[in-house]
Design a protein around this motif. Structure first.
Motif, PDB file in Angstrom:
ATOM      1  N   THR A 105       0.705  -1.388  -0.271  1.00 10.16           N
ATOM      2  CA  THR A 105       0.053   0.221  -0.093  1.00 10.16           C
ATOM      3  C   THR A 105       0.884   1.410  -0.051  1.00 10.16           C
ATOM      4  O   THR A 105       0.380   2.310  -0.544  1.00 10.16           O
ATOM      5  CB  THR A 105      -1.067   0.019   1.208  1.00 10.16           C
ATOM      6  N   ILE A 106       2.193   1.141   0.440  1.00 13.54           N
ATOM      7  CA  ILE A 106       2.898   2.352   0.500  1.00 13.54           C
ATOM      8  C   ILE A 106       3.278   2.814  -1.136  1.00 13.54           C
ATOM      9  O   ILE A 106       3.048   4.059  -1.170  1.00 13.54           O
ATOM     10  CB  ILE A 106       4.426   2.170   0.961  1.00 13.54           C
ATOM     11  N   PHE A 107       3.254   1.936  -1.936  1.00 10.10           N
ATOM     12  CA  PHE A 107       3.486   2.424  -3.520  1.00 10.10           C
ATOM     13  C   PHE A 107       2.128   3.121  -3.940  1.00 10.10           C
ATOM     14  O   PHE A 107       2.225   3.959  -4.492  1.00 10.10           O
ATOM     15  CB  PHE A 107       3.360   0.976  -4.035  1.00 10.10           C
ATOM     16  N   MET A 108       0.897   2.447  -3.486  1.00 12.64           N
ATOM     17  CA  MET A 108      -0.335   3.018  -4.009  1.00 12.64           C
ATOM     18  C   MET A 108      -0.533   4.427  -3.142  1.00 12.64           C
ATOM     19  O   MET A 108      -1.205   5.079  -3.850  1.00 12.64           O
ATOM     20  CB  MET A 108      -1.225   1.923  -3.562  1.00 12.64           C
ATOM     21  N   ASP A 109      -0.170   4.427  -2.115  1.00 14.21           N
ATOM     22  CA  ASP A 109      -0.239   5.897  -1.403  1.00 14.21           C
ATOM     23  C   ASP A 109       0.413   6.818  -2.103  1.00 14.21           C
ATOM     24  O   ASP A 109      -0.009   7.872  -2.555  1.00 14.21           O
ATOM     25  CB  ASP A 109       0.014   5.731  -0.091  1.00 14.21           C
ATOM     26  N   GLY A 110       1.752   6.482  -2.613  1.00 15.44           N
ATOM     27  CA  GLY A 110       2.537   7.531  -2.854  1.00 15.44           C
ATOM     28  C   GLY A 110       2.039   7.989  -4.412  1.00 15.44           C
ATOM     29  O   GLY A 110       2.078   8.991  -5.010  1.00 15.44           O
ATOM     30  N   PHE A 111       1.511   6.771  -5.303  1.00 22.09           N
ATOM     31  CA  PHE A 111       1.373   7.066  -6.613  1.00 22.09           C
ATOM     32  C   PHE A 111       0.206   7.805  -6.708  1.00 22.09           C
ATOM     33  O   PHE A 111      -0.029   8.797  -7.520  1.00 22.09           O
ATOM     34  CB  PHE A 111       0.815   5.487  -7.214  1.00 22.09           C
ATOM     35  N   VAL A 112      -1.016   7.531  -5.845  1.00 22.72           N
ATOM     36  CA  VAL A 112      -2.272   8.339  -5.898  1.00 22.72           C
ATOM     37  C   VAL A 112      -1.767   9.670  -5.374  1.00 22.72           C
ATOM     38  O   VAL A 112      -2.598  10.584  -6.113  1.00 22.72           O
ATOM     39  CB  VAL A 112      -3.277   7.814  -5.064  1.00 22.72           C
ATOM     40  N   ASP A 113      -1.397   9.982  -4.501  1.00 21.76           N
ATOM     41  CA  ASP A 113      -0.797  11.417  -3.938  1.00 21.76           C
ATOM     42  C   ASP A 113       0.113  11.975  -5.105  1.00 21.76           C
ATOM     43  O   ASP A 113      -0.253  13.221  -5.041  1.00 21.76           O
ATOM     44  CB  ASP A 113      -0.080  11.301  -2.826  1.00 21.76           C
ATOM     45  N   GLY A 114       0.796  11.585  -5.887  1.00 19.63           N
ATOM     46  CA  GLY A 114       1.560  12.082  -6.854  1.00 19.63           C
ATOM     47  C   GLY A 114       0.663  12.284  -7.905  1.00 19.63           C
ATOM     48  O   GLY A 114       0.717  13.575  -8.591  1.00 19.63           O
ATOM     49  N   ILE A 173      13.119  15.735  -1.328  1.00 25.42           N
ATOM     50  CA  ILE A 173      14.462  15.642  -0.653  1.00 25.42           C
ATOM     51  C   ILE A 173      14.649  16.877   0.471  1.00 25.42           C
ATOM     52  O   ILE A 173      14.873  16.610   1.458  1.00 25.42           O
ATOM     53  CB  ILE A 173      15.652  15.296  -1.568  1.00 25.42           C
ATOM     54  N   SER A 174      14.133  17.999  -0.145  1.00 22.13           N
ATOM     55  CA  SER A 174      14.309  19.387   0.883  1.00 22.13           C
ATOM     56  C   SER A 174      13.485  19.417   1.794  1.00 22.13           C
ATOM     57  O   SER A 174      13.320  20.100   2.885  1.00 22.13           O
ATOM     58  CB  SER A 174      14.594  20.614   0.252  1.00 22.13           C
ATOM     59  N   GLY A 175      12.216  18.688   1.683  1.00 21.10           N
ATOM     60  CA  GLY A 175      10.974  18.877   2.297  1.00 21.10           C
ATOM     61  C   GLY A 175      10.137  19.813   1.945  1.00 21.10           C
ATOM     62  O   GLY A 175       9.034  19.972   2.563  1.00 21.10           O
ATOM     63  N   LYS A 176      10.517  20.440   1.010  1.00 21.48           N
ATOM     64  CA  LYS A 176       9.428  21.638   0.415  1.00 21.48           C
ATOM     65  C   LYS A 176       8.144  20.871   0.100  1.00 21.48           C
ATOM     66  O   LYS A 176       7.014  21.346   0.363  1.00 21.48           O
ATOM     67  CB  LYS A 176      10.099  22.200  -0.525  1.00 21.48           C
ATOM     68  N   VAL A 177       8.167  19.766  -0.622  1.00 18.77           N
ATOM     69  CA  VAL A 177       6.877  18.804  -0.767  1.00 18.77           C
ATOM     70  C   VAL A 177       7.035  17.770   0.323  1.00 18.77           C
ATOM     71  O   VAL A 177       8.076  16.932  -0.032  1.00 18.77           O
ATOM     72  CB  VAL A 177       7.031  18.410  -2.347  1.00 18.77           C
ATOM     73  N   LYS A 178       5.902  17.570   0.732  1.00 14.84           N
ATOM     74  CA  LYS A 178       5.869  16.544   1.660  1.00 14.84           C
ATOM     75  C   LYS A 178       5.096  15.255   1.219  1.00 14.84           C
ATOM     76  O   LYS A 178       3.930  15.473   0.704  1.00 14.84           O
ATOM     77  CB  LYS A 178       5.139  16.998   3.156  1.00 14.84           C
ATOM     78  N   VAL A 179       5.577  14.247   1.381  1.00 18.45           N
ATOM     79  CA  VAL A 179       5.236  12.927   0.892  1.00 18.45           C
ATOM     80  C   VAL A 179       4.960  12.206   2.244  1.00 18.45           C
ATOM     81  O   VAL A 179       5.665  11.437   2.833  1.00 18.45           O
ATOM     82  CB  VAL A 179       6.387  12.065  -0.084  1.00 18.45           C
ATOM     83  N   GLU A 180       3.546  11.764   2.620  1.00 18.67           N
ATOM     84  CA  GLU A 180       3.339  11.385   3.941  1.00 18.67           C
ATOM     85  C   GLU A 180       2.331   9.993   3.616  1.00 18.67           C
ATOM     86  O   GLU A 180       1.458  10.288   3.019  1.00 18.67           O
ATOM     87  CB  GLU A 180       2.592  12.179   4.980  1.00 18.67           C
TER      88      GLU A 180
END
Length: 350
Positions: free
Chosen positions: A169-178, A337-344
């Motif tokens: 589900t970590i793949f699916m979370d990131g994919f949909v958020d992207g 990487i800088s944290g400007k965009v949060k991926v949670e």
């Protein structure tokens, strides 16, 4: 190689790890060292996480000048007996491939405190002789979701998984958020089918086998108009590829774990990119450091920053994606990487 396939994969080298010391005759040390591995179901020829893990084991064995022992699990009921058999054979470190082996790994480690263990994709075991090797795959999947939304002509993309466990589900979370981030930036309304991040619910096949269930799950998403497909779960991508080829439509596939264009050239013509985890190097370094007497139980977490996760080049799709997409993804990588965009992700390793 794309700027996104971060050259820093080599930076997976764990703090304190080192190659085995040289001996006077240049023969690798630890001739009696026995590194071992237990697969999840799917086997070591899955073109995915089992196979990549074993490549790391084989790399370490070759560097050390020793033989490795790897056993396949045909079913979940094999985990405990496979581990027990390897302990009986005198393995110095046993790497278990996957979240589903957590209970069996914990039990074996508790019963055998003099044996070192490492487990891929699980960080729940708090024992001095168990080292987690985990990956914040949501970061790379976020990039793939952005790319999928950019590429889609129908405005619909889809994903489905094998089993609803965190490493899937970590793949699916990131994919949909992207995908959603692309919509936010571009003012578009690309839909992502197959996974609801808020509800943590979506489309699953019930296992990691490439079978009719996986193919029909993929077909269902394609029938709803998806023209980019992300199957998450080892061999199930081959069922997704079959559904795509049967459709006769211009539909792109996204691979997981490895650069699937390299591991399975048969799908290269439909592969947009792959979401990669640096398991091969991670496993190799853990095994080599153990042989060198430097095992510890601190988790390794692969990220975009250390090269532990990345996305593959576009390969055959290089001329098909938007000319400005690569630059956008490079900038987005830097912002994550800088944290400007949060991926949670709820599934991210803690």
């Amino acid at each position: 190689m794309s700027g996104l396939a971060l050259a820093g994969v080599s930076s997976l080298l764990l703090a304190g790890c080192a190659a085995a010391p040289e001996t006077g005759d240049d023969t690798p040390a630890a001739p009696d060292f026995l590194p071992c591995m237990v697969s999840d179901t799917g086997g070591f020829d899955d073109n995915s996480f089992n196979e990549i893990g074993k490549q790391g084991l084989d790399d370490a064995a070759a560097a050390l000048g020793v033989k490795a022992n790897a056993v396949e699990s045909q079913a979940e009921t094999d985990y405990a007996s496979n581990l027990s058999n390897l302990v009986d054979q005198g393995c110095n470190i046993i790497v278990t491939v996957g979240f589903l082996l957590a209970d069996a790994t914990k039990a074996a480690a508790e019963a055998n405190p003099d044996v070192d263990f490492a487990i891929i994709d699980d960080s729940s075991i708090d024992l001095p002789n168990v080292k987690p090797i985990v990956f914040d795959t949501a970061q790379a999947a976020f990039l793939a979701g952005y790319a999928a939304a950019s590429y889609s002509k129908t405005g619909i993309v889809g994903t489905f998984g094998g089993i609803p466990i965190p490493p899937v589900t970590i793949f699916m979370d990131g994919f949909v958020d992207g995908v959603n981030y692309y919509n936010e930036v571009k003012g578009t309304s690309v839909k992502a089918l197959g996974w609801d991040v808020a509800a943590q619910d979506g489309a699953f096949t019930g296992g990691f086998e490439a079978n009719d269930t996986a193919k029909s799950t993929a077909k269902n998403l394609l029938d709803q108009g998806a023209d980019v497909l992300l199957p998450v779960g080892g061999p199930i991508y081959t069922s997704g590829a079959e559904a795509i080829k049967d459709s006769g439509k211009d539909i792109a596939l996204i691979g997981v774990d490895a650069d699937v264009t390299q591991t399975d050239p048969s799908v290269a013509g439909i592969l947009l990119t792959s979401i990669m985890k640096g398991m091969q190097v991670g496993v190799a370094e853990v095994v080599k450091s153990t042989a060198d007497g430097k095992f510890d139980n601190s988790p390794f977490v692969g990220t975009l920053a250390n090269g532990g996760v990345s996305i593959a080049p576009f390969h055959d799709f290089e001329s098909k994606v938007d000319p400005g997409l690569q630059a956008e993804l490079d900038a987005l990588t830097a912002d994550i990487i800088s944290g400007k965009v949060k991926v949670e992700s709820p599934s991210s390793p803690k």
